[in-house]
Motif scaffolding. Structure first.
Motif, PDB file in Angstrom:
ATOM      1  N   ILE A 259      55.197  42.255  58.197  1.00  0.00           N
ATOM      2  CA  ILE A 259      53.989  41.679  58.774  1.00  0.00           C
ATOM      3  C   ILE A 259      53.902  40.205  58.418  1.00  0.00           C
ATOM      4  N   LEU A 260      53.754  39.368  59.449  1.00  0.00           N
ATOM      5  CA  LEU A 260      53.441  37.957  59.240  1.00  0.00           C
ATOM      6  C   LEU A 260      51.927  37.845  59.204  1.00  0.00           C
ATOM      7  N   ILE A 261      51.421  37.085  58.240  1.00  0.00           N
ATOM      8  CA  ILE A 261      49.986  36.957  58.022  1.00  0.00           C
ATOM      9  C   ILE A 261      49.598  35.490  58.164  1.00  0.00           C
ATOM     10  N   GLY A 262      48.701  35.206  59.091  1.00  0.00           N
ATOM     11  CA  GLY A 262      48.188  33.852  59.264  1.00  0.00           C
ATOM     12  C   GLY A 262      46.848  33.713  58.562  1.00  0.00           C
ATOM     13  N   THR A 263      46.724  32.723  57.690  1.00  0.00           N
ATOM     14  CA  THR A 263      45.490  32.529  56.919  1.00  0.00           C
ATOM     15  C   THR A 263      44.788  31.246  57.340  1.00  0.00           C
ATOM     16  N   SER A 264      43.539  31.106  56.901  1.00  0.00           N
ATOM     17  CA  SER A 264      42.749  29.941  57.294  1.00  0.00           C
ATOM     18  C   SER A 264      43.111  28.681  56.509  1.00  0.00           C
TER      19      SER A 264
ATOM     20  N   TRP B 207      40.448  34.136  53.870  1.00  0.00           N
ATOM     21  CA  TRP B 207      40.318  34.576  55.256  1.00  0.00           C
ATOM     22  C   TRP B 207      41.688  34.790  55.878  1.00  0.00           C
ATOM     23  N   ILE B 208      41.891  35.972  56.473  1.00  0.00           N
ATOM     24  CA  ILE B 208      43.102  36.247  57.246  1.00  0.00           C
ATOM     25  C   ILE B 208      42.724  36.180  58.720  1.00  0.00           C
ATOM     26  N   GLU B 209      43.354  35.268  59.421  1.00  0.00           N
ATOM     27  CA  GLU B 209      43.059  35.032  60.833  1.00  0.00           C
ATOM     28  C   GLU B 209      43.818  35.985  61.745  1.00  0.00           C
ATOM     29  N   LYS B 210      45.111  36.197  61.452  1.00  0.00           N
ATOM     30  CA  LYS B 210      45.949  36.941  62.392  1.00  0.00           C
ATOM     31  C   LYS B 210      47.060  37.690  61.677  1.00  0.00           C
TER      32      LYS B 210
ATOM     33  N   LYS C 145      52.044  34.029  55.302  1.00  0.00           N
ATOM     34  CA  LYS C 145      52.584  34.936  54.297  1.00  0.00           C
ATOM     35  C   LYS C 145      53.430  35.977  55.023  1.00  0.00           C
ATOM     36  N   LEU C 146      54.419  36.510  54.346  1.00  0.00           N
ATOM     37  CA  LEU C 146      55.253  37.582  54.886  1.00  0.00           C
ATOM     38  C   LEU C 146      55.100  38.787  53.971  1.00  0.00           C
TER      39      LEU C 146
ATOM     40  N   THR D 182      48.506  18.853  53.133  1.00  0.00           N
ATOM     41  CA  THR D 182      47.270  19.442  53.641  1.00  0.00           C
ATOM     42  C   THR D 182      47.518  20.920  53.930  1.00  0.00           C
ATOM     43  N   GLU D 183      46.441  21.704  53.856  1.00  0.00           N
ATOM     44  CA  GLU D 183      46.548  23.147  54.062  1.00  0.00           C
ATOM     45  C   GLU D 183      46.855  23.472  55.520  1.00  0.00           C
ATOM     46  N   ILE D 184      47.481  24.626  55.721  1.00  0.00           N
ATOM     47  CA  ILE D 184      47.829  25.070  57.071  1.00  0.00           C
ATOM     48  C   ILE D 184      46.942  26.238  57.466  1.00  0.00           C
ATOM     49  N   PHE D 185      46.330  26.127  58.647  1.00  0.00           N
ATOM     50  CA  PHE D 185      45.536  27.201  59.249  1.00  0.00           C
ATOM     51  C   PHE D 185      46.414  27.813  60.344  1.00  0.00           C
ATOM     52  N   ALA D 186      46.921  29.013  60.099  1.00  0.00           N
ATOM     53  CA  ALA D 186      47.809  29.692  61.050  1.00  0.00           C
ATOM     54  C   ALA D 186      46.983  30.588  61.961  1.00  0.00           C
ATOM     55  N   ARG D 187      47.103  30.398  63.274  1.00  0.00           N
ATOM     56  CA  ARG D 187      46.267  31.103  64.244  1.00  0.00           C
ATOM     57  C   ARG D 187      46.948  32.245  64.988  1.00  0.00           C
ATOM     58  N   ASN D 188      48.254  32.109  65.283  1.00  0.00           N
ATOM     59  CA  ASN D 188      48.897  33.133  66.109  1.00  0.00           C
ATOM     60  C   ASN D 188      50.412  33.078  65.954  1.00  0.00           C
TER      61      ASN D 188
END
Length: 182
Positions: free
Chosen positions: A125-130, A113-116, A135-136, A155-161
């Motif tokens: 492009i910076l990519i925030g994932t669930s 899942w890509i959130e943002k 990712k860059l 623990t995993e990181i959920f990037a939102r914005n």
């Protein structure tokens, strides 16, 4: 963008009205491209609204793909993300999309899942994932790298914005707190 559609503000009447032709569903992302087109996502469907002609174009899921986020870049390009871990670059000449897998050489994960998406000032492009952090994506090489995947406790990181402060600094909102990327 609201839970019940995309509304347009009329400053002369100080009122809002539903954008003609738009769905009365949740709007999750909105961007304006360099040509003045309003791009938005409603119920995972991608739309492009040409303001001068008032023409609304839908890219239905059945023919195209589910959409999760939109970004525009300084080179006038428009990029869309999908819940399947793909970036899609819009090709205006034929209304098609070029696809890039941004999980291809990352560790296996339960969700792609890509959130943002966030277009940087340098055209990447910076990519925030669930659950795989940030990712860059380098638009010149069409490749990506994982820049922040786990917290210190693994623990995993959920990037939102994202908020870009200047050319060299971006603040990243995650469920684990704020990270600053230089």
């Amino acid at each position: 963008g609201t839970e019940k559609g995309l509304y347009q503000y009329d400053a002369t009447t100080e009122s809002f009205s539903l954008l003609p032709g738009s769905l009365k569903d949740q709007v999750t992302d909105i961007q304006i491209d360099a040509d003045g087109n309003l791009w938005y996502i409603s119920s995972f469907n991608l739309f492009k609204y040409h303001q001068p002609s008032k023409k609304l174009e839908q890219f239905p899921i059945a023919k195209y793909f589910e959409s999760t986020s939109i970004c525009t870049l300084p080179d006038r390009s428009v990029w869309i993300s999908t819940p399947a871990g793909l970036l899609k670059k819009y090709n205006p000449s034929d209304n098609s999309f070029t696809e890039f897998n941004v999980f291809q050489h990352s560790p296996k994960t339960a969700s792609t899942w890509i959130e943002k998406l966030h277009g940087t000032t340098d055209g990447n492009i910076l990519i925030g994932t669930s659950n795989q952090g940030i990712k860059l994506f380098d638009t010149k090489t069409a490749d990506y790298k994982d820049i922040l995947t786990y917290n210190a406790d693994k623990t995993e990181i959920f990037a939102r914005n994202f908020v870009q402060i200047n050319d060299d600094e971006c603040w990243i909102a995650t469920e684990s707190g704020i990270f600053i990327y230089h």
